[in-house]
Design a protein around this motif. Structure first.
Motif, mmCIF file in Angstrom:
data_model
loop_
_atom_site.group_PDB
_atom_site.id
_atom_site.type_symbol
_atom_site.label_atom_id
_atom_site.label_comp_id
_atom_site.label_asym_id
_atom_site.label_seq_id
_atom_site.Cartn_x
_atom_site.Cartn_y
_atom_site.Cartn_z
ATOM 1 N N TYR A 279 1.936 -1.143 -9.480
ATOM 2 C CA TYR A 279 1.538 -2.343 -8.752
ATOM 3 C C TYR A 279 0.217 -2.200 -8.006
ATOM 4 C CZ TYR A 279 6.041 -4.169 -9.937
ATOM 5 O OH TYR A 279 7.116 -4.610 -10.646
ATOM 6 N N ILE A 280 -0.404 -1.031 -8.060
ATOM 7 C CA ILE A 280 -1.690 -0.880 -7.391
ATOM 8 C C ILE A 280 -2.811 -0.684 -8.410
ATOM 9 C CG2 ILE A 280 -0.751 -0.093 -5.196
ATOM 10 C CD1 ILE A 280 -1.402 2.768 -6.029
ATOM 11 N N MET A 281 -2.525 -0.978 -9.676
ATOM 12 C CA MET A 281 -3.512 -0.846 -10.745
ATOM 13 C C MET A 281 -3.992 -2.226 -11.180
ATOM 14 S SD MET A 281 -1.732 2.261 -12.949
ATOM 15 C CE MET A 281 -1.036 1.080 -14.049
ATOM 16 N N GLY A 282 -5.277 -2.349 -11.441
ATOM 17 C CA GLY A 282 -5.836 -3.595 -11.975
ATOM 18 C C GLY A 282 -5.530 -4.784 -11.096
ATOM 19 N N ASN A 283 -5.120 -5.870 -11.737
ATOM 20 C CA ASN A 283 -4.791 -7.108 -11.023
ATOM 21 C C ASN A 283 -3.320 -7.198 -10.642
ATOM 22 O OD1 ASN A 283 -7.407 -8.197 -11.034
ATOM 23 N ND2 ASN A 283 -7.155 -8.854 -13.147
ATOM 24 N N ILE B 225 0.869 -1.165 0.000
ATOM 25 C CA ILE B 225 0.000 0.000 0.000
ATOM 26 C C ILE B 225 0.911 1.222 0.000
ATOM 27 C CG2 ILE B 225 -2.003 -1.102 1.103
ATOM 28 C CD1 ILE B 225 -1.043 0.107 3.780
ATOM 29 N N ASN B 226 0.376 2.369 -0.409
ATOM 30 C CA ASN B 226 1.197 3.577 -0.539
ATOM 31 C C ASN B 226 1.894 3.985 0.757
ATOM 32 O OD1 ASN B 226 1.173 4.218 -3.271
ATOM 33 N ND2 ASN B 226 -0.815 5.210 -3.113
ATOM 34 N N GLU B 227 1.350 3.573 1.886
ATOM 35 C CA GLU B 227 1.960 3.872 3.176
ATOM 36 C C GLU B 227 3.413 3.368 3.244
ATOM 37 O OE1 GLU B 227 1.378 1.914 7.550
ATOM 38 O OE2 GLU B 227 -0.431 2.614 6.543
ATOM 39 N N TYR B 228 3.710 2.313 2.493
ATOM 40 C CA TYR B 228 5.050 1.713 2.509
ATOM 41 C C TYR B 228 5.986 2.275 1.437
ATOM 42 C CZ TYR B 228 2.752 -1.855 5.363
ATOM 43 O OH TYR B 228 2.056 -2.514 6.336
ATOM 44 N N LYS B 229 5.505 3.225 0.643
ATOM 45 C CA LYS B 229 6.262 3.706 -0.521
ATOM 46 C C LYS B 229 7.686 4.136 -0.168
ATOM 47 C CE LYS B 229 4.478 7.256 -2.465
ATOM 48 N NZ LYS B 229 3.757 8.199 -3.303
ATOM 49 N N GLU B 230 7.850 4.970 0.834
ATOM 50 C CA GLU B 230 9.175 5.478 1.183
ATOM 51 C C GLU B 230 10.120 4.348 1.597
ATOM 52 O OE1 GLU B 230 11.084 8.404 4.503
ATOM 53 O OE2 GLU B 230 9.249 9.095 3.517
ATOM 54 N N ASN B 231 9.628 3.415 2.397
ATOM 55 C CA ASN B 231 10.469 2.304 2.850
ATOM 56 C C ASN B 231 10.810 1.344 1.717
ATOM 57 O OD1 ASN B 231 10.620 3.245 5.492
ATOM 58 N ND2 ASN B 231 8.749 2.186 6.076
ATOM 59 N N VAL B 232 9.849 1.117 0.803
ATOM 60 C CA VAL B 232 10.135 0.281 -0.365
ATOM 61 C C VAL B 232 11.203 0.957 -1.212
ATOM 62 C CG1 VAL B 232 9.205 -0.611 -2.541
ATOM 63 C CG2 VAL B 232 7.911 -0.892 -0.424
ATOM 64 N N ASN B 233 11.074 2.268 -1.427
ATOM 65 C CA ASN B 233 12.064 2.993 -2.216
ATOM 66 C C ASN B 233 13.449 2.933 -1.586
ATOM 67 O OD1 ASN B 233 10.121 3.625 -4.060
ATOM 68 N ND2 ASN B 233 10.001 5.788 -3.535
ATOM 69 N N ILE C 171 10.936 -3.636 6.089
ATOM 70 C CA ILE C 171 10.779 -4.305 4.800
ATOM 71 C C ILE C 171 12.124 -4.905 4.421
ATOM 72 C CG2 ILE C 171 10.234 -4.025 2.349
ATOM 73 C CD1 ILE C 171 8.459 -1.637 3.199
ATOM 74 N N VAL C 172 12.145 -6.234 4.240
ATOM 75 C CA VAL C 172 13.400 -6.918 3.935
ATOM 76 C C VAL C 172 13.376 -7.578 2.559
ATOM 77 C CG1 VAL C 172 13.998 -7.249 6.361
ATOM 78 C CG2 VAL C 172 12.712 -9.029 5.151
ATOM 79 N N GLY C 173 12.219 -7.512 1.870
ATOM 80 C CA GLY C 173 12.134 -8.101 0.538
ATOM 81 C C GLY C 173 10.864 -7.673 -0.172
ATOM 82 N N THR C 174 10.889 -7.824 -1.489
ATOM 83 C CA THR C 174 9.719 -7.493 -2.308
ATOM 84 C C THR C 174 9.606 -8.470 -3.466
ATOM 85 O OG1 THR C 174 10.900 -6.041 -3.852
ATOM 86 C CG2 THR C 174 9.986 -5.010 -1.881
ATOM 87 N N THR C 175 8.414 -8.581 -3.987
ATOM 88 C CA THR C 175 8.183 -9.235 -5.267
ATOM 89 C C THR C 175 6.838 -8.774 -5.786
ATOM 90 O OG1 THR C 175 8.322 -11.294 -6.511
ATOM 91 C CG2 THR C 175 7.022 -11.344 -4.513
ATOM 92 N N GLY C 176 6.686 -8.821 -7.103
ATOM 93 C CA GLY C 176 5.436 -8.361 -7.678
ATOM 94 C C GLY C 176 5.072 -9.099 -8.943
ATOM 95 N N LEU C 177 3.792 -8.960 -9.309
ATOM 96 C CA LEU C 177 3.269 -9.516 -10.551
ATOM 97 C C LEU C 177 2.594 -8.407 -11.341
ATOM 98 C CD1 LEU C 177 1.480 -12.869 -9.599
ATOM 99 C CD2 LEU C 177 3.569 -12.595 -10.924
ATOM 100 N N ILE C 178 2.878 -8.383 -12.625
ATOM 101 C CA ILE C 178 2.214 -7.479 -13.555
ATOM 102 C C ILE C 178 1.414 -8.350 -14.512
ATOM 103 C CG2 ILE C 178 2.527 -5.788 -15.405
ATOM 104 C CD1 ILE C 178 3.322 -4.688 -12.682
ATOM 105 N N GLU C 179 0.113 -8.120 -14.588
ATOM 106 C CA GLU C 179 -0.737 -8.897 -15.480
ATOM 107 C C GLU C 179 -0.483 -8.479 -16.929
ATOM 108 O OE1 GLU C 179 -5.325 -10.284 -15.638
ATOM 109 O OE2 GLU C 179 -4.990 -8.134 -15.407
ATOM 110 N N ILE C 180 -0.164 -9.455 -17.765
ATOM 111 C CA ILE C 180 0.057 -9.212 -19.189
ATOM 112 C C ILE C 180 -1.207 -9.542 -19.964
ATOM 113 C CG2 ILE C 180 1.378 -9.933 -21.211
ATOM 114 C CD1 ILE C 180 3.726 -10.409 -19.297
ATOM 115 N N SER C 181 -1.850 -10.633 -19.592
ATOM 116 C CA SER C 181 -3.120 -11.048 -20.185
ATOM 117 C C SER C 181 -3.844 -11.885 -19.141
ATOM 118 C CB SER C 181 -2.894 -11.865 -21.460
ATOM 119 O OG SER C 181 -2.336 -13.132 -21.146
ATOM 120 N N GLU C 182 -5.014 -12.374 -19.486
ATOM 121 C CA GLU C 182 -5.772 -13.181 -18.538
ATOM 122 C C GLU C 182 -5.006 -14.425 -18.094
ATOM 123 O OE1 GLU C 182 -9.799 -15.741 -18.730
ATOM 124 O OE2 GLU C 182 -10.003 -13.652 -19.368
#
Length: 102
Positions: A43-47, A7-15, A59-70
């Motif tokens: 990462y906060i848009m769509g799916n 969530i945006n609350e974590y933006k500064e720490n993620v950066n 915060i000690v790690g991150t990972t994300g998914l970007i939807e390309i198609s269904e």
């Protein structure tokens, strides 16, 4: 350790984590806060999703998914703080991505 959704609350720490890894550790000097902020918004848009590994409020790690198609997604932002590598954190983050993708 717990896995939380970004969530945006974590933006500064993620950066800060991203800057420490990308710029300080690996020397990719082109990553400014503006670029990182824009990437985080993706990462906060769509799916799309970004997850954070949190340990003792840090915060000690991150990972994300970007939807390309269904049926397809792109795994991105797999980073673990150097001091926390080798502890299975990346695997836990990957498991979160796989579970969400199913």
């Amino acid at each position: 350790m717990e896995i939380l959704e970004y969530i945006n609350e974590y933006k500064e720490n993620v950066n800060m984590l991203m800057h420490d890894i990308l710029v300080d550790e690996f020397g990719f000097n082109q990553f400014s806060d503006e670029i990182l902020n824009a990437q985080n918004e993706e990462y906060i848009m769509g799916n799309n999703k970004l997850w954070l590994a949190m340990e003792d409020g840090e915060i000690v790690g991150t990972t994300g998914l970007i939807e390309i198609s269904e049926d397809h997604a792109l795994l991105k932002k797999v980073y673990v703080k150097e001091s926390h590598r080798g502890k299975g954190i990346a695997q836990q983050l990957l498991n979160q991505c796989l579970e969400y993708a199913k």
